[in-house]
Design a protein around this motif. Structure first.
Motif, PDB file in Angstrom:
ATOM      1  N   GLN A   1       7.466  67.802  21.449  1.00  0.00           N
ATOM      2  CA  GLN A   1       6.935  67.901  22.810  1.00  0.00           C
ATOM      3  C   GLN A   1       8.098  67.925  23.782  1.00  0.00           C
ATOM      4  OE1 GLN A   1       3.408  67.644  23.779  1.00  0.00           O
ATOM      5  NE2 GLN A   1       4.171  68.311  25.769  1.00  0.00           N
ATOM      6  N   LEU A   2       8.249  69.041  24.505  1.00  0.00           N
ATOM      7  CA  LEU A   2       9.250  69.154  25.557  1.00  0.00           C
ATOM      8  C   LEU A   2       8.512  69.102  26.887  1.00  0.00           C
ATOM      9  CD1 LEU A   2      11.534  72.001  24.129  1.00  0.00           C
ATOM     10  CD2 LEU A   2      11.668  69.531  23.740  1.00  0.00           C
ATOM     11  N   ASP A   3       8.482  67.918  27.479  1.00  0.00           N
ATOM     12  CA  ASP A   3       7.763  67.760  28.739  1.00  0.00           C
ATOM     13  C   ASP A   3       8.485  68.415  29.899  1.00  0.00           C
ATOM     14  OD1 ASP A   3       5.675  66.134  27.614  1.00  0.00           O
ATOM     15  OD2 ASP A   3       7.147  64.525  27.474  1.00  0.00           O
ATOM     16  N   THR A   4       9.780  68.502  29.800  1.00  0.00           N
ATOM     17  CA  THR A   4      10.571  69.074  30.891  1.00  0.00           C
ATOM     18  C   THR A   4      11.546  70.103  30.344  1.00  0.00           C
ATOM     19  OG1 THR A   4      10.440  67.033  32.173  1.00  0.00           O
ATOM     20  CG2 THR A   4      12.179  68.591  32.764  1.00  0.00           C
TER      21      THR A   4
ATOM     22  N   GLY B   1      17.812  80.367  42.556  1.00  0.00           N
ATOM     23  CA  GLY B   1      16.440  79.944  42.301  1.00  0.00           C
ATOM     24  C   GLY B   1      16.364  79.131  41.030  1.00  0.00           C
ATOM     25  N   ASN B   2      15.155  78.812  40.603  1.00  0.00           N
ATOM     26  CA  ASN B   2      14.981  77.975  39.424  1.00  0.00           C
ATOM     27  C   ASN B   2      13.630  78.233  38.795  1.00  0.00           C
ATOM     28  OD1 ASN B   2      12.953  76.116  40.732  1.00  0.00           O
ATOM     29  ND2 ASN B   2      14.718  75.826  42.075  1.00  0.00           N
ATOM     30  N   PHE B   3      13.442  77.697  37.603  1.00  0.00           N
ATOM     31  CA  PHE B   3      12.119  77.676  36.985  1.00  0.00           C
ATOM     32  C   PHE B   3      12.014  76.429  36.131  1.00  0.00           C
ATOM     33  CE2 PHE B   3      12.759  78.587  32.522  1.00  0.00           C
ATOM     34  CZ  PHE B   3      13.963  79.270  32.464  1.00  0.00           C
ATOM     35  N   ALA B   4      10.772  76.020  35.889  1.00  0.00           N
ATOM     36  CA  ALA B   4      10.490  74.807  35.121  1.00  0.00           C
ATOM     37  C   ALA B   4       9.354  75.105  34.155  1.00  0.00           C
ATOM     38  CB  ALA B   4      10.118  73.650  36.046  1.00  0.00           C
ATOM     39  N   GLY B   5       9.392  74.439  33.006  1.00  0.00           N
ATOM     40  CA  GLY B   5       8.356  74.686  32.015  1.00  0.00           C
ATOM     41  C   GLY B   5       8.197  73.509  31.077  1.00  0.00           C
ATOM     42  N   SER B   6       7.298  73.675  30.101  1.00  0.00           N
ATOM     43  CA  SER B   6       7.047  72.663  29.078  1.00  0.00           C
ATOM     44  C   SER B   6       6.622  73.374  27.803  1.00  0.00           C
ATOM     45  CB  SER B   6       5.949  71.692  29.526  1.00  0.00           C
ATOM     46  OG  SER B   6       4.730  72.382  29.738  1.00  0.00           O
ATOM     47  N   LEU B   7       6.813  72.669  26.683  1.00  0.00           N
ATOM     48  CA  LEU B   7       6.496  73.256  25.387  1.00  0.00           C
ATOM     49  C   LEU B   7       5.974  72.180  24.457  1.00  0.00           C
ATOM     50  CD1 LEU B   7       8.399  75.840  23.293  1.00  0.00           C
ATOM     51  CD2 LEU B   7       8.029  73.589  22.288  1.00  0.00           C
ATOM     52  N   ALA B   8       4.995  72.561  23.632  1.00  0.00           N
ATOM     53  CA  ALA B   8       4.491  71.686  22.579  1.00  0.00           C
ATOM     54  C   ALA B   8       4.364  72.513  21.309  1.00  0.00           C
ATOM     55  CB  ALA B   8       3.136  71.088  22.961  1.00  0.00           C
ATOM     56  N   ALA B   9       4.941  72.025  20.219  1.00  0.00           N
ATOM     57  CA  ALA B   9       4.877  72.721  18.939  1.00  0.00           C
ATOM     58  C   ALA B   9       4.517  71.719  17.850  1.00  0.00           C
ATOM     59  CB  ALA B   9       6.212  73.403  18.625  1.00  0.00           C
TER      60      ALA B   9
ATOM     61  N   SER C   1       2.198  78.277   9.718  1.00  0.00           N
ATOM     62  CA  SER C   1       3.098  78.462  10.850  1.00  0.00           C
ATOM     63  C   SER C   1       2.669  77.505  11.951  1.00  0.00           C
ATOM     64  CB  SER C   1       3.074  79.917  11.350  1.00  0.00           C
ATOM     65  OG  SER C   1       1.809  80.242  11.892  1.00  0.00           O
ATOM     66  N   PRO C   2       3.606  77.107  12.820  1.00  0.00           N
ATOM     67  CA  PRO C   2       3.297  76.076  13.816  1.00  0.00           C
ATOM     68  C   PRO C   2       2.357  76.574  14.910  1.00  0.00           C
ATOM     69  CG  PRO C   2       5.495  76.959  14.156  1.00  0.00           C
ATOM     70  CD  PRO C   2       5.017  77.533  12.867  1.00  0.00           C
ATOM     71  N   ALA C   3       1.664  75.614  15.494  1.00  0.00           N
ATOM     72  CA  ALA C   3       0.879  75.884  16.693  1.00  0.00           C
ATOM     73  C   ALA C   3       1.783  75.652  17.895  1.00  0.00           C
ATOM     74  CB  ALA C   3      -0.340  74.970  16.752  1.00  0.00           C
ATOM     75  N   VAL C   4       1.821  76.621  18.817  1.00  0.00           N
ATOM     76  CA  VAL C   4       2.779  76.588  19.915  1.00  0.00           C
ATOM     77  C   VAL C   4       2.041  76.761  21.239  1.00  0.00           C
ATOM     78  CG1 VAL C   4       4.817  77.663  20.937  1.00  0.00           C
ATOM     79  CG2 VAL C   4       4.591  77.533  18.459  1.00  0.00           C
ATOM     80  N   SER C   5       2.409  75.939  22.200  1.00  0.00           N
ATOM     81  CA  SER C   5       1.914  76.078  23.561  1.00  0.00           C
ATOM     82  C   SER C   5       3.102  75.977  24.499  1.00  0.00           C
ATOM     83  CB  SER C   5       0.880  74.994  23.879  1.00  0.00           C
ATOM     84  OG  SER C   5       0.473  75.074  25.232  1.00  0.00           O
ATOM     85  N   PHE C   6       3.251  76.983  25.370  1.00  0.00           N
ATOM     86  CA  PHE C   6       4.411  77.026  26.268  1.00  0.00           C
ATOM     87  C   PHE C   6       3.959  77.524  27.629  1.00  0.00           C
ATOM     88  CE2 PHE C   6       7.918  79.586  28.117  1.00  0.00           C
ATOM     89  CZ  PHE C   6       8.810  78.554  28.357  1.00  0.00           C
ATOM     90  N   ALA C   7       4.445  76.882  28.663  1.00  0.00           N
ATOM     91  CA  ALA C   7       4.134  77.292  30.032  1.00  0.00           C
ATOM     92  C   ALA C   7       5.371  77.113  30.897  1.00  0.00           C
ATOM     93  CB  ALA C   7       2.982  76.471  30.600  1.00  0.00           C
ATOM     94  N   ALA C   8       5.596  78.063  31.810  1.00  0.00           N
ATOM     95  CA  ALA C   8       6.747  77.994  32.719  1.00  0.00           C
ATOM     96  C   ALA C   8       6.373  78.642  34.043  1.00  0.00           C
ATOM     97  CB  ALA C   8       7.964  78.678  32.104  1.00  0.00           C
ATOM     98  N   ARG C   9       6.989  78.152  35.118  1.00  0.00           N
ATOM     99  CA  ARG C   9       6.731  78.665  36.451  1.00  0.00           C
ATOM    100  C   ARG C   9       8.056  78.799  37.199  1.00  0.00           C
ATOM    101  NH1 ARG C   9       2.797  78.970  33.981  1.00  0.00           N
ATOM    102  NH2 ARG C   9       0.652  78.311  34.478  1.00  0.00           N
TER     103      ARG C   9
END
Length: 897
Positions: free
Chosen positions: A421-424, A432-440, A446-454
């Motif tokens: 779990q990558l919360d940050t 500029g910048n962007f921020a996101g999170s990832l859960a694997a 194969s792994p279940a992956v969820s990723f979001a970034a803005r």
């Protein structure tokens, strides 16, 4: 006495007598006695030493003979088995084939044991077996009562540890970072006992060619490990150094261990493992092909330094090598880091780390701690944070300096659910910048992956250099090669892949609805849609990747051309229908407007090549054009895509040619022009030599498509416009007429003329059709050497008609050969006409002819000339052979001068 020996003489009591009674006193001369000298101490010592040497030599010779002849071997063998049995305990049964004690070439005592075997009695497993064991003893230490093993050599040995309990595999969830001090406190006493044993044995050097050990349980790297070139030395007081190479499956590491001790207490331990291949531990391979999918392939060096109850350092160095992500590789020059254990806070601290790949560099610092110490009610695991300041990112193919940025990643790994779990995930730049999170969640297959970034704002060039090379790789490559400059706003990335959705290579992943979405707004960016065409600049729009489709919606932009002109784009779309297709194809729809010459210049670039065969130059065009360009083309040349397909649908507005085209002045061209890779198709209205006509034309743009050429010009024209086409027709036709001219690449031009509203006359005959009488003429028209030939001429109307061939030049009608002429209802004749000087030679043949129009014309012409007293400038001769003549003459011949 000739000689008196100086040896000591001992007398008994019965040997004493008076000197006078001795025989020497009875001689006549006086005797001389030698007086014994006094005994010196050094002489006594020398004699004693001589005796000792003689005795020692005799003993040594006896021992040497006994050793060399093997008289003591049986005794030594039994003694060795007894000592081993006592040391190993009742569960082990040692056996020694033979023991020999000999002197080495350096005069050390050499103890050689052969066929040493140790059996674990409960299991029957041969715990250790060696063919030879050689030990060199120091004789001087031995004489002083100490056994010092100057050197021990083992030829080869095989061990079997399967008598030990197999035990459970390493359980990550049972490991705790805060338990490391206790683990070290337990480990150091064990090492103390080993050092104490080495000190008791007084070993100076132990070497082995190969030590092979069967492990208690099989592992993924095999069920045995071998130590090659094993060398344990004691170079300094209190220091022991072990060097060896290990063979464990496909692993071939080099191991160096240094132990510092104060007496029997270990003070410091340093272990270093070199040449450890990382892909043996962190590489995911395809179960189908064995191809490397995800992981790192680099030689590793791992070092551990521990000072008792003070310091624990772990050093990791890697490189050079490759980083694999979805079978795509990225070279890595080096990677290194040092973890320091903080005994106060009981956590690991990454004091310094560095990853270098070309001009990309990530200096790293961070921490590693037990998860439940930072987050309550969490499963066993490890929380971490990594920060990279003053990092630089450079990408191959991007002609820009490295991008400076800062990175922060924080999260945790829980072994029990195998969850990362990558919360940050934060990246910041000056732009500029962007921020996101990832859960694997790492599950099979194969792994279940969820990723979001803005990202609220980021430059396009920063995005190109920071975009991970494995993420949406095909789209990334296209963006890197074809997009530059401008800003990105409202960036959004969402990925949701269920377990098992990442297929085994080489099967590509086909995203399903709802699995991936990338969207961002682009402002003032430069985009090149095709390598051979000019790029668009100051382009704004929205980029979206939804599942397998990539779409770029263009709202505005401009296309600068090499000539300095610019096309303005006010809309369009670039589409990749399916990023998993091979070959990968792109579709472009672009709305553009600008000067006609600019549009023509844009259409002249490959693969459209619309101007490659145009009979006029770009500079000849004036006016404005607006339209839409469409194209389908390959994005990856390595996939050998089909030839590009392009089409341009243009709206022409008052377009003119500065120079005549086919001897015609064309202006005010307004209509539709469609151009593709085969032909240009025009439907428009234009002013041609002052005539307002409609045009329908198809012109091939490739030499092998000449059969596509065809054209049609049609409309209504008057006397002035007709004179501009062919001044010679003014003597034949006057008034308004409908003109329809068509042609192709094979036959002569076809002409159809509606003569209903025009007056028609035949020179030299006097026949005339007035306006309002329905009539139509059709013929094929060709020109050569200044002569226009009207072949297949056909004239038809109410009560009249004719067919044949007409020839005209700049002076008018040159010749005519007309068949089946009817100038009145009863006519049936043919006319052959040739211009002679300023008149005509006319031959008329047929069944019937009404000459009244001709005679009337002749009379009028003759009377007019006589009244003026002048001679007519024309000379016309007529000969006729007819069946009947409307003026009661059947055969006539006439000449008019």
């Amino acid at each position: 006495m000739d000689h008196i020996r100086g040896e000591k003489v001992v007398f008994g009591k019965g040997d004493y007598c008076s000197l006078d009674d001795l025989p020497s006193c009875r001689r006549p001369d006086a005797p001389l006695l030698a007086t014994p000298t006094r005994r010196r101490p050094m002489r006594i010592v020398a004699k004693l030493l001589s005796v000792v040497v003689l005795v020692f030599s005799a003993v040594f010779s006896t021992v040497l003979v006994a050793l060399e002849e093997g008289y003591l071997d049986d005794t030594l063998t039994a003694r060795a088995e007894h000592e081993l049995s006592s040391a190993l305990g009742p569960d082990f049964q040692p056996s020694v084939g033979s023991v020999r004690l000999r002197f080495t070439q350096t005069w050390l005592l050499g103890l050689a044991a052969g066929d040493v075997k140790i059996v674990h009695k409960p299991s029957g497993v041969v715990a250790l077996k060696t063919d030879s064991l050689k030990v060199a003893l120091s004789p001087l230490s031995l004489m002083m009562g100490r056994i010092v093993l100057s050197r021990a050599e083992i030829g080869s040995a095989e061990g079997d540890l399967r008598f030990l309990p197999a035990g459970a595999p390493l359980d990550l969830k049972s490991l705790r970072i805060d338990a490391i001090p206790n683990a070290l406190s337990a480990a150091f006493p064990a090492i103390d006992r080993l050092v104490e044993a080495l000190r008791r044995a007084d070993v100076m050097d132990v070497a082995a060619t190969r030590l092979s050990l069967k492990l208690p349980r099989p592992t993924e790297h095999g069920d045995s490990v071998s130590l090659v070139d094993f060398d344990l030395t004691h170079p300094d007081e209190g220091r022991y150094v072990l060097k060896t190479a290990a063979e464990f499956g496909d692993l071939r590491p080099r191991i160096t261990i240094t132990v510092d001790a104060d007496g029997n207490t270990v003070t410091a331990l340093n272990a270093n493992v070199e040449r450890l291949p990382s892909n043996s531990f962190i590489m995911k391979r395809s179960k189908i092909t064995g191809e490397k999918r995800f992981g790192i392939e680099m030689p590793l060096t791992i070092g551990v330094t521990a000072e008792r109850e003070k310091t624990l350092l772990i050093r990791i160095a890697a490189g050079p090598g490759l980083f694999y992500a979805d079978s795509i590789t990225q070279p890595v020059d080096k990677g290194e880091g040092q973890l320091r254990y903080d005994f106060a806070d009981r956590k690991f601290v990454l004091d310094r780390g560095d990853i270098v790949s070309g001009d990309t560099r990530l200096p790293l610092v961070g921490t590693l701690i037990d998860l439940d110490r930072v987050q309550k009610n969490q499963p066993a695991g490890f929380a971490f944070e990594v920060v990279s300041n003053e990092a630089y990112s450079a990408v191959k193919g991007v002609d820009l300096p490295p991008q400076p940025f800062s990175l922060r990643v924080a999260g945790f790994f829980a072994p029990e659910p195998r969850l990362l779990q990558l919360d940050t995930i934060g990246v910041s730049t000056k732009e500029g910048n962007f921020a996101g999170s990832l859960a694997a969640r790492f599950v099979e297959p194969s792994p279940a992956v969820s990723f979001a970034a803005r990202s609220d704002m980021l430059t396009v060039d920063s995005l190109r250099r920071l975009w991970p090379y494995w993420y949406a790789a095909k789209v990334r490559d296209w963006v890197i090669q074809n997009v530059q400059g401008g800003m990105v706003r409202n960036g959004q990335i969402d990925v949701n892949l269920a377990a098992g959705r990442i297929p085994e290579h080489p099967i590509p992943i086909h995203f399903e609805p709802g699995e991936i979405k990338i969207s961002l707004d682009v402002e003032d960016a430069g985009i090149r849609f095709n390598k051979t065409m000019p790029a668009a600049t100051k382009t704004s729009g929205r980029v979206e990747m939804i599942d397998r489709m990539v779409s770029v919606a263009i709202t505005r932009g401009g296309i600068p051309l090499p000539s300095g002109k610019t096309l303005t784009s006010d809309g369009g779309r670039f589409l990749i229908g399916d990023i998993s297709d091979k070959p990968l194809m792109g579709q472009l729809t672009l709305k553009a407007a600008g000067a006609a010459s600019a549009v023509a210049e844009f259409a002249s670039f490959p693969p459209i090549n619309a101007m490659s065969r145009a009979p006029f130059a770009l500079s000849d065009l004036t006016g404005n054009v607006a339209g839409e360009v469409q194209g389908v083309f390959g994005l990856e040349e390595a996939q050998h895509p089909p030839a590009p397909v392009f089409k341009a649908d243009l709206k022409l507005s008052d377009v003119s040619l500065k120079k005549p085209f086919r001897d015609r002045q064309i202006s005010d061209l307004t209509g539709d022009l469609s151009v593709d890779q085969y032909a240009a198709r025009l439907t428009a209205r234009a002013d041609i030599d002052g005539m307002k006509l409609k045009i329908e034309a198809t012109e091939p743009v490739r030499k092998d498509r000449a059969e596509l050429r065809k054209w049609r010009v049609f409309g209504d024209i008057g006397n002035d416009e007709l004179a501009s086409i062919s001044p010679s027709l003014a003597d034949v036709v006057s008034g308004s007429l409908g003109l329809d001219i068509s042609g192709d690449s094979v036959s002569a031009d076809k002409v159809a003329v509606d003569l209903t509203n025009a007056s028609l006359s035949v020179p030299g005959i006097g026949w005339r059709k007035g306006a309002g009488v329905a009539a139509k003429a059709e013929f094929s028209m060709s020109s050569a050497q200044g002569v226009t030939t009207l072949d297949d001429f056909s004239l038809g109307g109410e009560g009249f008609g004719a067919s044949g061939v007409l020839k005209l030049d700049k002076s008018g009608l040159l010749a005519a050969d007309l068949k089946k002429i009817r100038l009145s209802p009863d006519d049936k004749f043919a006319v052959s006409l040739d211009r002679k000087g300023k008149g005509y030679a006319i031959a008329v043949t047929g069944d019937a002819l009404d000459l009244r129009p001709l005679l009337s014309k002749l009379k009028d012409d003759n009377g007019a000339a006589a009244s003026k007293g002048q001679k007519d400038a024309s000379s016309t001769s007529i000969s006729a052979t007819l069946g009947s003549v409307g003026a009661t003459t059947r055969k006539a011949s006439a000449r008019f001068d």
